[in-house]
Design a protein around this motif. Structure first.
Motif, PDB file in Angstrom:
ATOM      1  N   THR A   1      18.589 -48.926 -18.293  1.00  0.00           N
ATOM      2  CA  THR A   1      19.227 -49.520 -19.467  1.00  0.00           C
ATOM      3  C   THR A   1      19.315 -51.037 -19.305  1.00  0.00           C
ATOM      4  OG1 THR A   1      20.509 -47.505 -19.788  1.00  0.00           O
ATOM      5  CG2 THR A   1      21.286 -49.475 -20.919  1.00  0.00           C
ATOM      6  N   ARG A   2      19.661 -51.484 -18.117  1.00  0.00           N
ATOM      7  CA  ARG A   2      19.722 -52.927 -17.842  1.00  0.00           C
ATOM      8  C   ARG A   2      18.357 -53.565 -18.094  1.00  0.00           C
ATOM      9  NH1 ARG A   2      23.119 -56.219 -14.885  1.00  0.00           N
ATOM     10  NH2 ARG A   2      24.334 -54.420 -14.228  1.00  0.00           N
ATOM     11  N   SER A   3      17.308 -52.909 -17.625  1.00  0.00           N
ATOM     12  CA  SER A   3      15.949 -53.416 -17.814  1.00  0.00           C
ATOM     13  C   SER A   3      15.604 -53.523 -19.303  1.00  0.00           C
ATOM     14  CB  SER A   3      14.962 -52.497 -17.102  1.00  0.00           C
ATOM     15  OG  SER A   3      13.644 -52.906 -17.335  1.00  0.00           O
ATOM     16  N   HIS A   4      15.982 -52.516 -20.077  1.00  0.00           N
ATOM     17  CA  HIS A   4      15.709 -52.536 -21.518  1.00  0.00           C
ATOM     18  C   HIS A   4      16.400 -53.727 -22.185  1.00  0.00           C
ATOM     19  CE1 HIS A   4      15.179 -51.308 -25.667  1.00  0.00           C
ATOM     20  NE2 HIS A   4      16.477 -51.523 -25.830  1.00  0.00           N
ATOM     21  N   PHE A   5      17.676 -53.923 -21.914  1.00  0.00           N
ATOM     22  CA  PHE A   5      18.405 -54.994 -22.582  1.00  0.00           C
ATOM     23  C   PHE A   5      18.018 -56.379 -22.068  1.00  0.00           C
ATOM     24  CE2 PHE A   5      20.820 -51.397 -24.058  1.00  0.00           C
ATOM     25  CZ  PHE A   5      20.984 -51.734 -25.390  1.00  0.00           C
TER      26      PHE A   5
END
Length: 183
Positions: A69-73
């Protein structure tokens, strides 16, 4: 109190808003309408409300605070993932929800006067188990699949205070995120 056309309109406006706010530029995405409620695997959610005198809708963005999720945002906000602090990460998620509901708010303004929007609130996803207590006329769940990102889930919950009937066609919708309005 909500016509089927109004339910379809709320769904269409939300899915368009999701595409414009949660999908990184140049990324293919598919938004699926889920036929029934599921116990989504995400741990938290961002909740926003859009309201008028005629209705209140809540949009819940489910997420897990993990590396995917961190990578996506980080990708969505064009920042280096390693430079995202915990606060920056949570702010990015809340701001994406805020952007989505801002687009939704703007588009609903074409049909309803006097619409307002809340600020994002991050809460535990277990709170979603109580959606039925809101006595809503429309609850819809969506899954968002994107290349290189985890699957995200979003719920829409609409309560109507009067009879509501409007229709939206996909051809009428703009594809931009709009411009900043100053009051």
């Amino acid at each position: 109190m909500l016509s089927q056309s109004a339910k379809d309109g709320f769904d269409l406006l939300l899915t368009q808003s999701l595409k414009n706010s949660l999908v990184p530029s140049g990324t293919e995405a598919q938004i699926l309408t889920l036929t029934e409620s599921a116990d989504f695997p995400e741990k938290q959610m961002v909740v926003l409300t859009v309201s008028s005198y005629l209705f209140r809708l809540m949009v819940m963005f489910y997420f897990s605070p993990n590396d995917a999720t961190r990578s996506h945002f980080a990708r969505l906000n064009n920042v280096d993932e390693a430079e995202m602090s915990e606060q920056t990460f949570m702010d990015a998620i809340a701001e994406s929800g805020n952007l989505c509901c801002g687009i939704l708010n703007r588009d609903l303004g074409n049909f309803f006067p006097h619409i307002g929007m809340s600020t994002p609130n991050v809460i535990d996803k277990n709170c979603a188990a109580y959606l039925q207590k809101l006595n809503s006329q429309h609850i819809q769940h969506f899954a968002i699949d994107m290349d290189g990102s985890p699957r995200f889930h979003v719920s829409l919950c609409v309560s109507a205070y009067a009879d509501i009937d409007f229709s939206v066609s996909a051809e009428e919708l703009g594809s931009d995120t709009g411009e900043l309005e100053l009051f």
